[in-house]
Write a protein that holds these residues in place. Sequence first.
Motif, short mmCIF file in Angstrom:
data_model
loop_
_atom_site.label_atom_id
_atom_site.label_comp_id
_atom_site.label_asym_id
_atom_site.label_seq_id
_atom_site.Cartn_x
_atom_site.Cartn_y
_atom_site.Cartn_z
N CYS A 24 0.32 -1.05 -0.09
CA CYS A 24 0.13 0.26 -0.37
C CYS A 24 0.05 1.45 0.36
O CYS A 24 0.41 2.19 -0.23
CB CYS A 24 -0.61 0.21 0.88
N ARG A 25 2.43 1.20 0.16
CA ARG A 25 2.80 1.92 0.25
C ARG A 25 2.80 2.95 1.33
O ARG A 25 3.39 4.51 0.84
CB ARG A 25 3.54 2.75 -1.10
N VAL A 69 6.38 4.63 2.82
CA VAL A 69 7.21 4.99 2.68
C VAL A 69 6.17 6.68 2.60
O VAL A 69 6.57 7.67 2.37
CB VAL A 69 6.53 4.64 0.14
N ALA A 70 4.78 7.40 2.26
CA ALA A 70 4.55 8.07 2.83
C ALA A 70 4.76 8.84 4.16
O ALA A 70 5.02 9.69 3.72
CB ALA A 70 2.84 8.22 2.08
N TYR A 119 9.27 1.80 -2.68
CA TYR A 119 8.91 0.58 -3.41
C TYR A 119 9.19 0.48 -4.51
O TYR A 119 9.91 1.29 -5.31
CB TYR A 119 7.88 1.33 -3.51
N TYR A 127 8.56 0.50 -8.10
CA TYR A 127 7.41 0.74 -8.97
C TYR A 127 8.33 -0.39 -10.48
O TYR A 127 7.09 -0.54 -11.70
CB TYR A 127 7.30 2.04 -8.99
N LEU A 148 3.83 6.86 -10.85
CA LEU A 148 3.99 7.33 -9.27
C LEU A 148 5.58 7.00 -8.71
O LEU A 148 6.03 6.81 -9.72
CB LEU A 148 3.57 5.93 -8.28
N ASN A 149 5.81 7.97 -7.63
CA ASN A 149 7.44 7.82 -7.20
C ASN A 149 7.45 7.71 -5.98
O ASN A 149 6.13 7.37 -4.37
CB ASN A 149 8.34 8.81 -7.37
N TYR A 207 6.21 10.41 -4.36
CA TYR A 207 4.68 10.66 -3.80
C TYR A 207 4.66 9.12 -4.73
O TYR A 207 3.68 9.01 -5.96
CB TYR A 207 4.15 11.31 -5.34
N PRO A 208 3.90 8.17 -3.56
CA PRO A 208 3.75 6.59 -3.46
C PRO A 208 1.72 6.55 -3.42
O PRO A 208 1.97 5.57 -4.55
CB PRO A 208 4.37 6.22 -2.11
N TRP A 209 1.69 7.89 -3.41
CA TRP A 209 0.09 7.68 -3.82
C TRP A 209 -0.19 8.57 -4.49
O TRP A 209 0.07 10.20 -4.58
CB TRP A 209 -0.74 7.84 -2.21
#
Lengths: 335, 389
Positions: A152-153, A156-157, A166, A168, B49-50, B53-55
């Motif tokens: 869900c990351r 990370v956030a 993550y 990608y 996405l990165n 800014y994972p969301w």
Amino acid sequence: MSSRRDFLRCALAGGAAVAGAAASPAVQARGNAEISPDAVGLLFDATLCIGCKACVAACKTANNLPVDINTTPDSPWDVPLDTTARTFNVIKVYKDGKATLKDTEQGGYAFMKSSCLHCVDPSCVSACPVSAMLKDPVTGIVSYDKDACIGCRYCVAACPFGIPKYDYDSPTGAIGKCQLCRHRMKDGHYAACAEVCPTGATLYGKVSDLKVEAQRRLALKPGETTVYPRGNLTTGDQPSWEGAVPAYVQHVYGEKEVGGTQMMKLAAVPFDKLGHKPLPERSFSSRSETLQHTLYGGLALPVVALGVMTFLAKRNMPKDDDSTGQHSDKREGGQ
Amino acid sequence: MSAHVHAAPAPVGGRLLNAVSFVCAVLILSAFAILALRFWGGLGAVTNLNDGYPWGIWVVGDVVIGSAFACGGFSVAMLVYIFNKGEYHPLVRPALLASLFGYSLAGAGVIFDLGRYWNFWHILWPGYASPNSVMFEVAACISLYILVMWLEFSPTFFEKFGWTNAQRKVGRAMFFLIGLGTVLPMMHQSSLGSMLIVFGTQLHPLWQTMALPAIYLISAITLGYAVVLFESCVAAAGYRRSIEMHLLTPLSKVMLGMLGVYLALRFGDLIVRGAIATAFEPTLQAFMFWLESIAFVLPLRILGSPAKRANPANLFTGGAVLMIAGILLRVNSYLVGYQTGDGWSYFPSIPEMMVTFGMFAIEVLAYIVITRRFPVLPREDHAPAGQAA
């Protein structure tokens, strides 16, 4: 008219109750988590780092990580600019002007290690909904379990240091981050970055020992000579060496930030120049969890709300509503 | 029997194949093609996405905004059953239908965004589930609420198929379902705000506050009414039905009341915390904050007087502007106000947007099919009440 006013009054009361519940946690706050007496970690002394990147290579080997070419698209070198899901540790450089003098803010340069700081009260652990990020109660190492992770990351956030990353590019992407080489500990090894560091810029040990060492260095006079241990500070497994004391910034980064971290840093250039923003002493996870526990502790508030709502709904529902009208005509006996 | 006599719900009827449903079908198919690519090549293959800014919009758009827009059912049900405003009863089913799809798709849409989606059940599984995580709370409540909503809406299907027994059974439990159906969305809508607390100083002070749960909850209820206004106007136009002004005009006043509560809380919080000063700095965040604030204040002007509220065009515009305000609050707090450090930027890619449009198209298509074939909207020709199809 009056009934509409009633509604608005109810809405206002409801809003105020929620706002009150939201504002009150400061009173009954859960404090920052306490550090384990056996916690292990790292002390990074930027003034000792020579930018050799032996730690970057050792980290890759120890963690069996693939090459990670993210410098330029056609670069043939595995020289990542930042940590990624495939690179858990990088050495970054600060430079100003002609960058001639090491550990000098103006016109100079300085190195900085970027990897997980193993917070005492980590945001990633608090954020993770599936216990894939865990903090070891003894060593305090913040570990990651790929098999539990849902990707869900949120970690990370949430991380204020931008550490969990993550992948990608993979259809089954996972998070990548430093776990302080906990998988090597059963063989008597410790963090590969510290094991391999030639100058002791990255020093491994018990956090309590590392703190004493950090304070010792800050108390020294610039220019005088002192002993710098290498490898594992607590066991003293590697020979130390003597060198001159630099003009340290009088701050152990990581000692207090977001409730403390198990990796602490010393430098001669202000930390905000080295990519380390000032952070408050109260951990963000304690704020978040205090709020959640105030609203949902023992599920008291939701259950009361459900009781009230259900009672009102029962009282107000027309008898024929959403059924075939064969409702028995009994009224609520509660009153 | 009922205190208020309304026209019973009835299928609208008409053709299912038309220009709108065709466009929806094309959008849905494109979205599925892009999703195939996403599952083949990873999130990076189709999204921007990165790690900074994972969301992106799949979370912020489909879930955070999508579920807030789907608050119509909850907002109207609360008005009708909790505050005993039975006159709004005809709005319940259509609002609930839109909510049902809004939430079900938000729930399904999360799967596309999860990097390790096959593990998604862990979030509700003892041993894995972590109650300290705000996301756990959101996931648990949304999952349960989707179930509750399908049950709340099930009489529509039972009525259509003539399953009176099932209908009676659900009818008996309805008061409890309605209770759950108000508490669960209150819990997770506030938690969508609480999710941001752990971001700490990464979130701009204009949005980072312990009042986030209240700000998110009250704005979601307000948005619920705005969406009902918008939807009723669009449905009336699309199906050439008369607009239910006798319901929408007073509803818009309720909406303005909630909006007043929201604005008092939002600005009161900014002033108390002293964060309002940052709104006067020359930053993108300050600019976006004012845009958001204007969109929240504007409906007060558009619908401020009884004469204005009697005009359907104003109801539509007021609802639409408030929806934009809700979007801005959520985009600002999740993306614009979220600063993770230098060098990171995010703007959704075209394929990423196409997936979101596809999700929206599923909602529109399902709304059309169900309202044309199932008893959702009130019967137009004033047939005797209580006569189910």
